[in-house]
Design a protein around this motif. Structure first.
Motif, mmCIF file in Angstrom:
data_model
loop_
_atom_site.group_PDB
_atom_site.id
_atom_site.type_symbol
_atom_site.label_atom_id
_atom_site.label_comp_id
_atom_site.label_asym_id
_atom_site.label_seq_id
_atom_site.Cartn_x
_atom_site.Cartn_y
_atom_site.Cartn_z
ATOM 1 N N GLN A 175 1.783 -16.358 9.199
ATOM 2 C CA GLN A 175 3.453 -15.625 9.441
ATOM 3 C C GLN A 175 3.836 -15.223 8.117
ATOM 4 O OE1 GLN A 175 4.802 -16.555 12.137
ATOM 5 N NE2 GLN A 175 2.917 -18.078 13.166
ATOM 6 N N SER A 176 4.747 -14.387 8.513
ATOM 7 C CA SER A 176 6.068 -13.276 7.448
ATOM 8 C C SER A 176 6.222 -14.182 6.880
ATOM 9 C CB SER A 176 7.097 -12.976 8.149
ATOM 10 O OG SER A 176 7.627 -13.529 8.878
ATOM 11 N N GLY A 177 6.151 -15.331 6.422
ATOM 12 C CA GLY A 177 7.089 -16.270 5.994
ATOM 13 C C GLY A 177 5.983 -17.503 5.100
ATOM 14 N N SER A 178 4.852 -16.526 4.917
ATOM 15 C CA SER A 178 3.466 -17.993 4.502
ATOM 16 C C SER A 178 3.486 -17.174 3.098
ATOM 17 C CB SER A 178 2.399 -16.983 4.900
ATOM 18 O OG SER A 178 1.962 -17.517 6.493
ATOM 19 N N PRO A 179 3.181 -18.090 2.177
ATOM 20 C CA PRO A 179 3.210 -18.209 0.380
ATOM 21 C C PRO A 179 2.082 -17.244 0.612
ATOM 22 C CG PRO A 179 2.578 -19.895 1.445
ATOM 23 C CD PRO A 179 3.033 -20.097 2.686
ATOM 24 N N SER A 180 1.045 -17.187 1.380
ATOM 25 C CA SER A 180 -0.761 -16.682 1.126
ATOM 26 C C SER A 180 -0.629 -15.310 1.457
ATOM 27 C CB SER A 180 -1.871 -17.734 1.451
ATOM 28 O OG SER A 180 -1.286 -17.104 3.124
ATOM 29 N N LEU A 181 0.891 -14.460 1.983
ATOM 30 C CA LEU A 181 0.949 -12.995 2.951
ATOM 31 C C LEU A 181 0.660 -11.571 1.796
ATOM 32 C CD1 LEU A 181 1.570 -11.272 5.205
ATOM 33 C CD2 LEU A 181 3.948 -11.662 4.767
ATOM 34 N N TYR A 182 -0.447 -10.968 2.189
ATOM 35 C CA TYR A 182 -0.850 -10.281 1.327
ATOM 36 C C TYR A 182 0.848 -9.163 1.307
ATOM 37 C CZ TYR A 182 -5.516 -11.502 1.040
ATOM 38 O OH TYR A 182 -6.734 -12.051 0.987
ATOM 39 N N LYS A 183 1.695 -9.132 0.293
ATOM 40 C CA LYS A 183 2.330 -8.041 -0.141
ATOM 41 C C LYS A 183 2.775 -6.535 0.665
ATOM 42 C CE LYS A 183 5.444 -12.191 -0.221
ATOM 43 N NZ LYS A 183 4.561 -13.714 -0.267
ATOM 44 N N GLY A 184 1.945 -6.453 -0.599
ATOM 45 C CA GLY A 184 1.950 -4.557 -0.600
ATOM 46 C C GLY A 184 1.210 -4.229 0.541
ATOM 47 N N GLY A 185 1.621 -3.171 1.123
ATOM 48 C CA GLY A 185 0.861 -2.028 2.724
ATOM 49 C C GLY A 185 -0.678 -1.467 2.201
ATOM 50 N N CYS A 186 -1.310 -1.185 3.215
ATOM 51 C CA CYS A 186 -2.993 -0.835 2.930
ATOM 52 C C CYS A 186 -2.242 0.671 2.462
ATOM 53 C CB CYS A 186 -3.707 -1.528 3.786
ATOM 54 S SG CYS A 186 -3.963 -2.921 4.033
ATOM 55 N N PHE A 187 -1.770 1.901 2.836
ATOM 56 C CA PHE A 187 -1.398 2.696 2.823
ATOM 57 C C PHE A 187 -1.906 3.704 1.179
ATOM 58 C CE2 PHE A 187 1.182 6.142 1.515
ATOM 59 C CZ PHE A 187 -0.079 7.839 2.439
ATOM 60 N N GLU A 188 -1.172 2.757 0.823
ATOM 61 C CA GLU A 188 -1.295 2.812 -0.782
ATOM 62 C C GLU A 188 -2.521 2.450 -1.104
ATOM 63 O OE1 GLU A 188 1.935 2.543 -4.360
ATOM 64 O OE2 GLU A 188 2.591 1.557 -2.992
ATOM 65 N N LYS A 214 -1.674 8.345 6.724
ATOM 66 C CA LYS A 214 -0.676 7.436 7.495
ATOM 67 C C LYS A 214 -0.288 7.674 9.235
ATOM 68 C CE LYS A 214 2.907 6.335 4.273
ATOM 69 N NZ LYS A 214 3.854 6.771 4.105
ATOM 70 N N ASN A 215 -0.509 8.795 9.812
ATOM 71 C CA ASN A 215 -0.498 8.820 10.752
ATOM 72 C C ASN A 215 -1.731 8.385 11.746
ATOM 73 O OD1 ASN A 215 1.402 10.040 11.388
ATOM 74 N ND2 ASN A 215 0.891 12.455 11.081
ATOM 75 N N SER A 216 -2.674 8.529 10.864
ATOM 76 C CA SER A 216 -3.904 7.938 11.463
ATOM 77 C C SER A 216 -3.569 5.817 12.007
ATOM 78 C CB SER A 216 -5.029 7.646 10.820
ATOM 79 O OG SER A 216 -5.709 7.766 11.066
ATOM 80 N N LEU A 217 -3.338 5.633 10.506
ATOM 81 C CA LEU A 217 -2.961 3.875 9.991
ATOM 82 C C LEU A 217 -2.119 3.726 11.461
ATOM 83 C CD1 LEU A 217 -3.058 4.078 5.865
ATOM 84 C CD2 LEU A 217 -4.770 2.995 7.511
ATOM 85 N N VAL A 260 0.817 -0.737 6.779
ATOM 86 C CA VAL A 260 0.168 0.680 6.900
ATOM 87 C C VAL A 260 1.377 0.679 5.157
ATOM 88 C CG1 VAL A 260 0.537 3.205 6.923
ATOM 89 C CG2 VAL A 260 0.309 1.656 8.667
ATOM 90 N N ASP A 261 3.056 0.008 5.713
ATOM 91 C CA ASP A 261 3.289 0.306 4.355
ATOM 92 C C ASP A 261 3.731 -1.032 3.756
ATOM 93 O OD1 ASP A 261 4.007 3.025 3.452
ATOM 94 O OD2 ASP A 261 4.986 2.963 5.799
#
Length: 234
Positions: A176-189, A115-118, A145-146
């Motif tokens: 944008q943060s409101g884009s419908p195509s935005l990936y909601k989940g973070g990459c860390f998990e 997580k720190n590296s990300l 990250v999250d």
């Protein structure tokens, strides 16, 4: 004239080593698959996380070569080669055990280090970071990250997010943060789950090979002992 018991152990050990040689190829393949899966994101990981798969590939190559030593020693009934074969198997077993223990000890520190590296990568965001983040976010379908909010720590993304955070990564359209195509989940998990699933493959293969190695050591020692007794009786 060799006894039936000696002959039986000899041919069992020969067949065992043929299987052992094939398993060596299997180890190399397993290590290569894991390295290919996790290696794409090695920029974010400590070398200790990548090392077990590299060790497995090297061990597989050594196992493949040692199997031929065992086959030759069994067929020729060579006491010295059989002992060398058993010792070589024992050394590989100890190395694999040491790598497994080291990996288990590093597991507790893995989450925090990753997580720190990300987070540090987002803060610095060099050209290498950009390529790796774009590849990871597209492949794992994640953002930050999250969450996407992690990108706001970098002033370069105060107005918009990296295009790879959206399913539609057209460079002419800002993500944008409101884009419908935005990936909601973070990459860390998701990255953590990928590493853990890869580790499970390595552990499973390692345990299976460990049992095979123990069986090989026992068979080689039994045959070597029978040969030595036969030589002493002459």
């Amino acid at each position: 004239m060799e006894s039936c018991g000696l002959s039986l152990v000899k041919y069992i050990l020969f067949i065992f080593n043929l299987i052992f040689a094939i398993s060596g190829i299997g180890i190399i393949i397993a290590g290569g698959v894991v390295l290919a899966d996790v290696g794409d994101f090695s920029h974010f990981m400590e070398s200790g996380i990548i090392a077990p798969s590299v060790v497995l590939i090297v061990a597989g190559a050594i196992v493949f070569l040692i199997a031929f030593l065992g086959c030759y020693g069994a067929i020729k009934e060579n006491y010295g080669m059989l002992i060398a074969f058993a010792v070589a198997l024992l050394i590989i077993f100890v190395i694999e055990l040491a790598v497994g223990i080291a990996a288990a000890c590093l597991k507790n520190n893995f989450r925090m280090e990753l997580k720190n590296s990300l987070k540090e990568s987002i803060k610095n965001y060099t050209d290498v970071d950009r390529v790796t983040w774009d590849s990871m976010q597209k492949k794992l379908k994640c953002c930050g990250v999250d969450s996407y909010e992690d990108w706001t720590s970098n002033s370069r993304f105060s107005a918009s997010l990296p295009n790879s955070c959206c399913m539609n990564d057209n460079p002419t359209l800002a993500c944008q943060s409101g884009s419908p195509s935005l990936y909601k989940g973070g990459c860390f998990e998701q990255l953590e789950e990928l590493v853990e699933s890869s580790a499970a493959v390595l552990i499973g293969v390692g345990i299976g090979i460990a049992f095979i190695e123990i069986a090989g050591i026992v068979l080689a020692c039994c045959l070597a002992s029978s040969i030595k007794r036969g030589q002493a009786d002459k």
